[in-house]
Each structure stands twice: as structure tokens, then as C-alpha cells.
Design a protein around this motif. Structure first.
Motif, short mmCIF file in Angstrom:
data_model
loop_
_atom_site.label_atom_id
_atom_site.label_comp_id
_atom_site.label_asym_id
_atom_site.label_seq_id
_atom_site.Cartn_x
_atom_site.Cartn_y
_atom_site.Cartn_z
N HIS A 109 0.83 -1.21 0.00
CA HIS A 109 0.00 0.00 0.00
C HIS A 109 0.86 1.26 0.00
O HIS A 109 0.75 2.10 -0.90
CB HIS A 109 -0.93 0.01 1.21
N GLY A 161 1.73 1.23 -3.76
CA GLY A 161 0.40 1.64 -4.17
C GLY A 161 0.29 3.10 -4.53
O GLY A 161 -0.32 3.46 -5.54
N SER A 163 1.40 3.95 -7.85
CA SER A 163 0.51 3.46 -8.90
C SER A 163 -0.67 4.39 -9.15
O SER A 163 -1.42 4.17 -10.10
CB SER A 163 -0.02 2.06 -8.52
N ASP A 172 -5.17 -3.98 -7.16
CA ASP A 172 -5.95 -3.04 -6.36
C ASP A 172 -7.37 -3.07 -6.91
O ASP A 172 -7.57 -3.13 -8.13
CB ASP A 172 -5.40 -1.61 -6.45
N ASN A 202 -11.14 4.62 -9.32
CA ASN A 202 -10.34 4.94 -8.13
C ASN A 202 -10.38 6.41 -7.75
O ASN A 202 -9.50 6.87 -7.02
CB ASN A 202 -8.89 4.50 -8.35
N MET A 228 -6.16 4.63 -3.65
CA MET A 228 -6.26 3.17 -3.57
C MET A 228 -7.56 2.75 -2.90
O MET A 228 -8.23 3.55 -2.25
CB MET A 228 -5.07 2.61 -2.78
N THR A 259 -5.67 -3.07 -1.71
CA THR A 259 -4.44 -3.32 -2.45
C THR A 259 -3.78 -4.57 -1.87
O THR A 259 -3.65 -4.69 -0.66
CB THR A 259 -3.47 -2.13 -2.33
N CYS A 282 -5.74 -3.78 2.95
CA CYS A 282 -4.42 -4.20 2.48
C CYS A 282 -4.30 -5.70 2.71
O CYS A 282 -4.79 -6.21 3.71
CB CYS A 282 -3.29 -3.49 3.23
#
Length: 468
Positions: free
Chosen positions: A246, A250, A253, A283, A334, A348, A351, A448
């Protein structure tokens, strides 16, 4: 909960129809929320509150420029729409590029499987906090400070756009946090536990063992030797794996990070290899039952499951409609906002690293001297660099778990660390305790997950890192 949204549905639809021709995109979000917050620190209740909030936001986009207005009086909605439109027209001078989504009309209630916390009295919630505080204090006389935090919130959203979307969503979220600090002379150690749920109030009951373990870890750590700093092969448990994926990977990302930072965009090039063929990272808000799950995001995009790394290769990233449009990729659902005070940004949801094939016991084999780290105490990230503090840790000697140690921090570069994953365990755990912060929007519920991991060349040592 109040009936504002039901009564306002026709008004919102009429206003969207009236103003939509003045901008490229118009969205109105109304929100009703109610919740409880309790903070017990030491022997005192520092805060004890129940509240109801009603408000909304308007977002308008014209020639790529965004206008935003929030409000808590429905009577001024038309004026707030005009303010957002005026701001968008003032700053817009390019092209509005939003990835297309199909207009949706839907009503979604994320169902509770247990007791609704709104049906539990404030006194009962206070009593629960005092009960857990008593457990923390009772563990050992060396416990000097304790805290218990309880929070629940129920949100109901009405979302309408100039494209024809009209969605109603509602959900309930709960969380508790426990901390105990122990002291022996100049040595101070802290143990923490956090839990969360979107299922029912019962999930916050019967946590005695978990609460007691937080205090016991703090006491036990007083007598431990600090880890000797160095570079080790490290085995981390699923909770730390979830935190790592995460925090360290994450956020990189999230496509707004990449779009706004050419250096990150260059590093996060789709098709680039980051790990072994066994590594799979995802995710998504689509898997049901987790704190980061929902039906539609705050732009009305349906929830998805996005594979970020497939067989060790970067294959996806997380998007709002704007980042997806500008990067020529598909929206992933998202775009999220904490509440009506904030515009949605790329966030997120749940994830996770997919479980591997290596039996957990085999992760320790062949390690002459290493570290086994479990749970988390705190941490921070800065771009691609991370530092996490383990909640508890042991040395690994000749493939066996040996003496416990304290003050174990794990530091490194996320991309190097992904490449240094030597083995992925066949276990898996979902951690529902997360509250993610970004862009001033703290505490957004997320999930997570991950398996145990074996990592080579991890920098271990240093002072304990305080919780963010």
C-alpha cells in the motif's frame, strides 16, 4: 438518517439539466453523514461526540479547467453551481479530456451483516472503550500511557452528472485503535493494534487478546536488545506485506502522481519488469466485504479490480476519469473523496499481493543471519523510498527463528525491494485496519493484503519510527 437526499433528487436533476450546457462536465454530490468519535487517553475521556452533517459539492470542468464549490445549505445550491462554473470558465484554456463511462442510474446499499453501530448507544460505546483501556492498563505496572480510539460513520451519497448519471450509495464504517506505552528508566516502547470493519458492530467486541497483546509487546520490548544495524535477508509477515504494497508501491501506482511528475511516469512505464514472474499485485474496490470496497467511485465509475503487476511486469495503474483520459487508458474507478469538503482524487481501495507457492516455514531456510519482522508500529514514505517500523521482530539464525529484538526499522527503495523478493509465501491475510491519507484527506478506509515475503538486502536498524 435525514431524508434530504430523497427530497433533493428532483431538484438536483433539474439543476444539472439547467446548467449543463455552460460547461463540458458538471457533477453534483450531496451527502448525509452521521458518526461517533471517542478518544480515551490515560484515565480521561478527551473527546466524546456524536454528529450529523449535511452538505454537498459541485464540480465543473470547462476547457480542461476545474471549478469546485462545497456547501452545507441546500438552499444555495444554484449559486454554488454558478460559482463552480465561473471558476472553471476562468481557468480553462485547453481541452477537457475525460475517459468515457456509461451513464448509470442505480441505488446501492452496502449491507451490514451484523449490528448497525447507529443502534448502539453512546454510553455503550464509551463503556467498551473504558473496558479495553482497563485491559491495557492491567498488563503491567510499567505501562505508563494508554489510548483507545473509537469511530464509526455512516454516509449516504446522491451523485448526479451532466452525462445522465444518477447514483445513490450508502455504507457504514467502524474502526478502533489501541496503544500502550511502557517505560523502564530511559527505555520507552510502544505497542499498537488497530481494527476496522464494514460488517457489524460485533466485529469490535471480544478483542481482549488483541488489545492485551499490544500492551504486552510494549512491556516485553523493554528487556530486549536493539537490533544490530546492517543489511539482512528479512522475512516479513502478511500485515507488513500489506503495509508495504500500500504505502511503498500503491501510491506510486496512482496515476495523478505519475501524470504530475514526469520522473515517476518514466519510472512507472507500463511493460517494465519490477519483480520475479511469481509477483502479482492488484488493487480494486470490486471484491466484496472489505473496507475499501464500493459499487461506484465518486465520479460514478463502476468499481473494478485492476492488476498492477502481472508476472513481475507493470501492467496497470489507478485512475480517475481525467488521468485515464490524459494518459489514454481505461478508468479504473479509483476517484475517491473523504467527504463533501474535498474533490475526488485518485486513491487506492483494497491493495494486495497475491499469495505465492512457498510454504511459510521454507522462507527461513538457508538464512544464516537475518530478521523476521511482524506487524507494524509506524512508517513513512518519500517517493520511491520507504521506512517502516516492525511491531515485533526476531533474529533468524541458521534458518531458525532465534532471539527477539526491538527497534527494527526496514528501509529501502521500493523498486529495488520488489526485485529483491526471493520467495512469496503460500499464506495470506487481509488487514482491514487501514486509514489512508493523501492530499489533506486523511483516514479514508482501505484494505491491504498479502502473504509472507522473503526479501534480500534490506537495510535494518535505526531509531523506532513514530506513527504517521
Amino acid at each position: 438518517m435525514p431524508t434530504l437526499l430523497t427530497d433533493a433528487k428532483s431538484l438536483v436533476s433539474d439543476l444539472v439539466t439547467r446548467y449543463r450546457s455552460q460547461v463540458d462536465y458538471l457533477a453534483i454530490r450531496l451527502e448525509e453523514a452521521e458518526g461517533t468519535d471517542i478518544l480515551l487517553r490515560g484515565d480521561k475521556i478527551e473527546s466524546l461526540s456524536e454528529g450529523i452533517s449535511i452538505g454537498g459539492q459541485v464540480r465543473a470542468c470547462h476547457k480542461g479547467g476545474w471549478g469546485f464549490a462545497s456547501f452545507n445549505r441546500l438552499s444555495g445550491l444554484a449559486e454554488r453551481i454558478e460559482e463552480a462554473i465561473a471558476a472553471a470558465r476562468l481557468v480553462g484554456d485547453e481541452e477537457t479530456i475525460l475517459a468515457p463511462v456509461n451513464p448509470i442510474q442505480d441505488t446501492c446499499i452496502l449491507p451490514l451483516t451484523g449490528q448497525d453501530p447507529r443502534h448502539v448507544s453512546l454510553n455503550e460505546k464509551k463503556t467498551l472503550c473504558e473496558y479495553y483501556a482497563g485491559i491495557l492498563r492491567s498488563v503491567d505496572p510499567q505501562i505508563t500511557t494508554i489510548s483507545v480510539r473509537y469511530g464509526d460513520s455512516a454516509q449516504r451519497i446522491l451523485f448526479a452528472t451532466s452525462e445522465g448519471t444518477l447514483i445513490e450509495q450508502s455504507w457504514v464504517d467502524m474502526e478502533m485503535r489501541f496503544a500502550a506505552t511502557a517505560r523502564n528508566g530511559e527505555t520507552v516502547q510502544t505497542g499498537r493494534e488497530t481494527t476496522g470493519s464494514r460488517r457489524g458492530y460485533e466485529d469490535l467486541l471480544g478483542l481482549d487478546a488483541q488489545v492485551r497483546s499490544a500492551a504486552q509487546r510494549a512491556v516485553d520490548a523493554l528487556a530486549l536488545q536493539p537490533v544490530k544495524g546492517g543489511t539482512y535477508t528479512v522475512v516479513i509477515d502478511p500485515i507488513l506485506s500489506g503495509l508495504f504494497v500500500h504505502e511503498a508501491f500503491g501510491h506510486l501506482s496512482e496515476a495523478d502522481m505519475a501524470y504530475e511528475n514526469p520522473d515517476i511516469l518514466e519510472v512507472m512505464t507500463l511493460g517494465r519488469r519490477f519483480g520475479s514472474p511469481e509477483l502479482q499485485i492488484f488493487d480494486g474496490a470490486q471484491p466484496p466485504g472489505h473496507r475499501g470496497s464500493y459499487f461506484y467511485d465518486d465520479e460514478g465509475t463502476p468499481a473494478t479490480t485492476t492488476q498492477l503487476i502481472q508476472d513481475g511486469v507493470l501492467v496497470g495503474r489507478l485512475h480517475s476519469r481525467e488521468t485515464a483520459g490524459k494518459l489514454g487508458e481505461a478508468p479504473t474507478g479509483n476517484a475517491r473523496c473523504l467527504n463533501y469538503h474535498y474533490p475526488p482524487i485518485v486513491r487506492m481501495t483494497n491493495t494486495w499481493i497475491e499469495r505465492g507457492k512457498t510454504p511459510v516455514a521454507d522462507l527461513f531456510q538457508g538464512i544464516k543471519e537475518g530478521v523476521y519482522a511482524r506487524n507494524w508500529l509506524g512508517g513513512m514514505t518519500n517517493g520511491e523510498m520507504f521506512t517502516f517500523t516492525a511491531g515485533e521482530a526476531w533474529m533468524i539464525r541458521n534458518g531458525e527463528i532465534a532471539e527477539p529484538v526491538r527497534d527494527v526499522t526496514l528501509s529501502g527503495n521500493v523498486f529495488t525491494t520488489l526485485a529483491d523478493i526471493e520467495a512469496i509465501g503460500d499464506d495470506f491475510y487481509w488487514d482491514e485496519s487501514g486509514g489512508c491519507g493523501k492530499g489533506g484527506q486523511g483516514g479514508l478506509p482501505v484494505g491491504c493484503g498479502g502473504p509472507s515475503l522473503r526479501l534480500r538486502n534490506v537495510v535494518v536498524g535505526g531509531e523506532a519510527v513514530e506513527e504517521e
